[in-house]
Design an enzyme around this catalytic site. Sequence first.
Site, short mmCIF file in Angstrom:
data_model
loop_
_atom_site.label_atom_id
_atom_site.label_comp_id
_atom_site.label_asym_id
_atom_site.label_seq_id
_atom_site.Cartn_x
_atom_site.Cartn_y
_atom_site.Cartn_z
N ASP A 207 -33.48 14.51 5.04
CA ASP A 207 -32.94 14.94 3.75
C ASP A 207 -32.91 13.75 2.81
O ASP A 207 -33.23 12.62 3.20
CB ASP A 207 -31.54 15.56 3.90
CG ASP A 207 -30.53 14.58 4.46
OD1 ASP A 207 -30.92 13.49 4.92
OD2 ASP A 207 -29.34 14.91 4.44
N ASP A 209 -30.78 11.03 0.64
CA ASP A 209 -29.45 10.45 0.68
C ASP A 209 -28.66 10.91 -0.54
O ASP A 209 -29.21 11.55 -1.45
CB ASP A 209 -29.57 8.92 0.73
CG ASP A 209 -28.32 8.26 1.29
OD1 ASP A 209 -27.86 8.68 2.37
OD2 ASP A 209 -27.79 7.34 0.64
#
Length: 290
Positions: A207, A209
């Site tokens: 993903d 940050d």
Amino acid sequence: MTKLGIIGGSGLYEISGLTETRWEAVTTPWGAPSDDLMCGRLGDTELVFLPRHGRGHRESPTSINYRANIDALKRVGCTDVISLSACGSFRDELPPGTFVIVDQFIDRTFAREKSFFGKGFVAHVAFGDPVCRRLGDALEGAATEIGVPAKRGGTYLVMEGPQFSTKAESHLYRGWGCDVIGMTNMPEAKLAREAELCYASVAMVTDFDCWHPGHDHVDVAAIIQVLHDNAQKAKDLVRALVPRLDDRPAVCSSGCDRALDTAIITAPEARDPNLAAKLDAVAGRVLAAK
């Protein structure tokens, strides 16, 4: 001949074609590694898998015994080590599902033992280029072969954890030019260099940050799906990588296998014999030559 050590998540060793599998307990002078080692063979190559957090994910990034892990791999004869780990991304062009073949690190950890050496036996290894170029080339070729979106080169910011970054930290690290962030590749890479092991790291993006404006809106189910997909791609990557390591040179062009030649400072007569004894696997080549 290559004997490949692979550090990653539990289940990475469930690879089609892996034969002669067995779990092997390894004792080290640095304590217990994260788990027993899963040993097997893929074609003509011996593979050794180490679940970094232990089966069932028992160890946090801080509690991992990195020295024992690297010593155990060296002790059973590994010549090369590939690290596979989940990470967050600092770049729009590195979305979830991308693999980054890391070539630099920034170490922000502070609660871990970072060296096999110390008082009574001092050594300073060169670490300007912290990964093995030959392994990086092989990983890049393997990723291209299986069609995994991969970036060659990138800076991995290693944070202590176990908490994730604040937004201020995330923006700071982006400003430093970092590409990905994770919690596990340090001091792993430093210790691999001290142990004269060829080492390379693949950071698998799960993903963005928390710098990313859409981070708070990420669907948990979507992240789990990315983790699942990355795990399968990691297994495929290992399968494609192994044949590319068949022709291992006698001497590493990056100098990984000779890192201690000019690193040891303490004179032989001044060395702590107890620490020297603990270095039997890690520094056995140079100790035998003295």
